[in-house]
Write a protein that holds these residues in place. Structure first.
Motif, mmCIF file in Angstrom:
data_model
loop_
_atom_site.group_PDB
_atom_site.id
_atom_site.type_symbol
_atom_site.label_atom_id
_atom_site.label_comp_id
_atom_site.label_asym_id
_atom_site.label_seq_id
_atom_site.Cartn_x
_atom_site.Cartn_y
_atom_site.Cartn_z
ATOM 1 N N GLU A 1 0.823 -1.218 0.056
ATOM 2 C CA GLU A 1 -0.076 0.093 0.109
ATOM 3 C C GLU A 1 0.893 1.070 0.204
ATOM 4 O O GLU A 1 0.796 2.358 -0.731
ATOM 5 N N THR B 1 3.982 1.614 -0.971
ATOM 6 C CA THR B 1 4.612 1.667 -2.676
ATOM 7 C C THR B 1 3.746 2.173 -3.481
ATOM 8 O O THR B 1 4.275 3.062 -4.286
ATOM 9 N N ARG B 2 2.441 1.545 -3.485
ATOM 10 C CA ARG B 2 1.606 2.347 -4.478
ATOM 11 C C ARG B 2 1.351 3.843 -4.350
ATOM 12 O O ARG B 2 1.241 4.453 -5.388
ATOM 13 N N GLU B 3 1.320 4.464 -3.152
ATOM 14 C CA GLU B 3 1.279 5.691 -3.090
ATOM 15 C C GLU B 3 2.358 6.363 -3.555
ATOM 16 O O GLU B 3 2.247 7.365 -4.219
ATOM 17 N N GLN C 1 4.233 5.293 -5.954
ATOM 18 C CA GLN C 1 4.173 5.038 -7.409
ATOM 19 C C GLN C 1 3.442 6.122 -8.021
ATOM 20 O O GLN C 1 3.528 6.676 -8.997
ATOM 21 N N THR C 2 2.188 6.320 -7.318
ATOM 22 C CA THR C 2 1.156 7.441 -7.837
ATOM 23 C C THR C 2 1.895 8.547 -7.891
ATOM 24 O O THR C 2 1.772 9.445 -9.157
ATOM 25 N N SER D 1 5.905 -2.956 -7.831
ATOM 26 C CA SER D 1 4.855 -2.034 -7.745
ATOM 27 C C SER D 1 5.495 -0.627 -8.553
ATOM 28 O O SER D 1 4.544 0.152 -8.738
ATOM 29 N N ASP E 1 7.304 -0.348 -13.326
ATOM 30 C CA ASP E 1 6.494 0.467 -14.059
ATOM 31 C C ASP E 1 7.220 1.533 -14.600
ATOM 32 O O ASP E 1 6.798 1.842 -15.618
#
Length: 780
Positions: free
Chosen positions: A75, A77-79, A81-82, A148, A152
């Motif tokens: 969670e 790392t997704r933040e 990444q965004t 993640s 990308d």
């Protein structure tokens, strides 16, 4: 304080220790750690305790904690990444990524620490506890980041990094740390302990190599076509240095990485190997123009590729040979008659070529070898002057030989000028003579047929010792030792040393003889030299001559004296090697003449009749000299070089001694005298010996023939020695070993080797292998 701490611990132990109850307390602390937010010391310590107690009470807790951690990290790392993906501009993207990665990687070192308990509990093999510590959570963090975020933006990161690299190569400024940061993330993301550089090698190194290749493939060709070869060499050299620094800065340089080497190899291929033919075309011009700085650049470039300098070596050899021979031919008139000028010219050339190799090629051993090979060709060339060595075939296997360089003879002549009392040796200091003698040894190193040098050097030494004209006896003996030091054959050098011993023994013998014959006028005036026949240069034939009565009567006395001291030894008189002093008096003045024994015999013909004219035929009868020797002796008295007034006059006058006939009349020049600075001297000492004749015309031919005969015998001897040791040997191997053995004396021609092999086969010393004719077998 201790009891309070213990009480606190017991209270924790009595509370709930299952995962479900404890994780909600641990999760906020984990999130704070990931976000690098401040936590209290109590929270940090509680996290250690809670993980430990949960893992201790519930055996399934480690797996549950690991799964919960994975969800929290994912969670987080997704933040990130965004946030990172929002940046579209290359520089902003790199900065955002590197900033977040740096913080995350830092936490990879701290977050696993409280969770060491799950590492231990999950380790089936307790012996691997230490190896497993601190791995699982860290691996989990890196793998999650990789899935993640990195997967990308990886292509964008590489593209941006290579774009910045291109800008730097094109001269634009940018923040180098951005590329370094990208490199570090590629290196540190890999969790495979057996190949820590897998991700870096697969993506970053590959992209770097491709970018380098693409940039220089186009730019190098364009620069070469626009600026020419010489400017391109400087460009290539600068770019290689530049890329070396760049690769060291941007690529992984640990011991497990070959990245820098791979990049430089690829760069060498593009910048140098691709254009090597064009670059090397400039080499002969640069060498001829002595452009040492440009040659150094070319050398450093070509030395970076396999066999790159080989064409340069050939260019250097060709230049040295052509320049050396051209220089020799240009000065042929002088150097063929003046050994001093010849040696100075050779040394000047050697210094010139050596400076070229030093300044342009840094004394690289390969270029020094090429210099030596080429210089040897100059030294041993026969186009300017040559020495003819022939043989009449008296030794089995002998055949007509090819002309050889006259260099060894001229080297020996030059040594003689330095070691003898000459104007040259008198004007030089002792140190300068030593330096010049060592220069002779330097050139001698390149002479193929050193046996010729030794033959002539020995002849000159014989003259100096007999005539007592050595400038410095210590230098004479030093020269013998120097010859030994530079590898001259021991048998030659030992004979020279024996000659000095003979002179010392003769001095003692003279002293003893004179003491025994005190009161005898002749004994005081005569100096005898008893020389070992094996060590000294000598004529193979005795030249008959009618000696003056005083000398003729003296010979039996010497023989009787020597017989009593050395019973069984035989004395052979060689008058061609002897000399003496006589008093000459005429109406001009009184002079002391230093003459050979032959000249003395001729002049004594006028002793009782100084005014008479005597025919050539009468002189032949009076002296008993053979016709050739009488002609040469008379010519030395009729036309002695540097003498303005000659001792004898001939009638009629002739241009050479070959024109003498039986009726040619000779008489004493009553106006003979010594002229110095245009003034006639009434007294003085005159040397009419010049270069003491040690051999007859016939024995000169025998000497040259003897050199060839000795070479044949040495070749046969060496072949038998090799075959006796090897028993069985191929033709090629035999020739290689043979040259190695004989090189300090002479280099045997292939024709001579072939002839001596055939002779040895015919005489049953060896045979050919029936199954392989190029292999020889020794016959015991």
């Amino acid at each position: 304080m201790a009891s309070v701490g213990t009480s606190s611990a017991l209270l924790r132990g009595n509370g709930s220790s299952n995962f479900t109850d404890q994780w909600p307390k641990m999760q906020p602390i984990v999130v704070k750690l990931l976000k690098q937010q401040e936590i209290t010391r109590q929270e940090w310590q509680d996290l250690f305790w809670d993980v430990h107690t949960v893992c201790s009470w519930d055996e399934k807790a480690p797996a549950k904690i690991q799964k919960a951690l994975e969800e929290v990290i994912l969670e987080f790392t997704r933040e990130i990444q965004t946030s990172v993906s929002q940046h579209k501009e290359e520089s902003a993207l790199l900065k955002a990524y590197i900033k977040e990665w740096t913080k995350f990687f830092t936490q990879c070192q701290y977050l696993p620490l409280p969770f060491q308990s799950i590492e231990v509990e999950n380790s089936a093999n307790k012996a691997n506890k230490k190896r497993q510590e601190g791995n699982k959570v860290q691996v989990l963090m890196l793998q999650t980041w990789n899935r993640s975020i990195f997967a990308d933006v990886r292509s964008q990161l590489l593209s941006a990094a290579m774009s910045f690299l291109y800008k730097e190569r094109s001269g634009e400024a940018y923040d180098a740390q951005l590329v370094i940061g990208v490199r570090e993330s590629f290196v540190n993301l890999c969790t495979d302990t057996s190949n820590k550089l897998q991700i870096y090698l697969e993506y970053f190194e590959k992209s770097y190599l491709e970018a380098t290749k693409e940039f220089y493939t186009s730019s190098s060709s364009q620069y070469l076509s626009e600026n020419g070869v010489q400017n391109y060499m400087r460009y290539a050299s600068d770019k290689i240095s530049e890329e070396q620094r760049r690769a060291t800065r941007y690529l992984e340089t640990s011991k497990d990485s070959q990245s820098v080497k791979l990049v430089m190899t690829e760069l060498d291929r593009i910048l140098i190997k691709t254009h090597s033919d064009v670059i090397l075309e400039e080499c002969p011009k640069l060498i001829s123009a002595n452009e040492v700085e440009k040659l150094m650049v070319m050398y450093r470039l070509m030395d970076r590729i396999a066999n790159g300098v080989d064409p340069m070596l050939k260019c250097l050899e060709s230049h040295i040979v052509n320049t050396g021979l051209s220089d020799m031919k240009a000065h042929a008139e002088v150097i063929t008659t003046d050994s001093e000028k010849y040696i100075e010219e050779l040394l000047k050339l050697f210094k010139l070529f050596s400076e070229l190799v030093k300044d342009a090629f840094g004394d690289d051993s390969r270029f020094l070898t090429s210099r030596d090979i080429a210089y040897k060709k100059v030294v041993n060339d026969v186009s300017v002057f040559k020495l003819e060595l022939g043989t009449k075939g008296k030794v089995s296997g002998a055949s007509k030989t090819h002309p050889e360089s006259k260099c060894p003879e001229l080297l020996a002549n030059y040594c003689d000028l330095l070691l003898r009392k000459t104007p040259l040796s008198k004007k030089l200091t002792s140190e300068e003579i030593d330096e010049k003698l060592r220069s002779v040894l330097l050139v001698l190193k390149y002479v193929q047929n050193k046996d010729v040098f030794m033959r002539y050097h020995k002849t000159h030494l014989t003259r100096r010792l007999i005539l007592e004209t050595s400038a410095d006896s210590e230098k004479e003996e030093n020269m013998v030792e120097w010859l030994r030091d530079v590898g001259m054959p021991a048998e030659y050098v030992n004979k020279l040393a024996r000659m000095f011993q003979d002179i010392k023994v003769s001095d003692d013998l003279n002293t003893e003889f004179k003491d025994k014959n005190k009161g005898s006028d002749t004994a005081d005036l005569v100096n005898i030299k008893v020389l070992n026949a094996g060590a000294w240069s000598r004529s193979s034939e005795r030249v008959p001559v009618s000696l003056p009565t005083e000398l003729e009567d003296f010979i039996p006395e010497v023989e009787e004296f020597y017989r009593k001291k050395h019973n069984g030894r035989k004395l052979t008189w060689h008058h061609i090697m002897s000399n003496g002093s006589i008093t000459f008096q005429n109406q001009v003045g009184k002079y002391e003449l230093e003459v050979t024994t032959f000249q003395m015999a001729v002049l004594f013909a006028w002793n009782q009749r100084p005014e008479d004219k005597i025919s050539f035929e009468s002189l032949r009868l009076a002296t008993e000299l053979p016709d050739p020797e009488l002609r040469r002796t008379l010519w030395s008295l009729v036309a002695f070089p540097k003498m303005k007034r000659q001792v004898l006059l001939a009638e009629p006058e002739v241009a050479s001694f070959k024109e003498f006939c039986d009726l040619t009349m000779f008489y004493v020049n009553q106006e003979f005298g010594l002229v110095k600075q245009g003034k006639l001297q009434k007294r003085g000492k005159i040397n009419l010996i010049g270069r003491l004749q040690l051999t007859t015309e016939k024995t000169k031919e025998e000497d040259n023939e003897g050199i060839v005969q000795l070479r044949i015998l040495r070749t046969q001897e060496a072949i038998v020695k090799i075959m006796k040791m090897r028993k069985r040997l191929t033709n090629a191997a035999l020739q290689t070993e043979l040259v190695e053995i004989l090189k300090n004396m002479f280099i045997p021609p292939k024709k001579m080797i072939k002839e001596q092999i055939e002779w040895l086969i015919e005489n049953k010393y060896m045979k050919r292998d029936e199954d392989n004719l190029s292999t020889f077998i020794y016959l015991a």
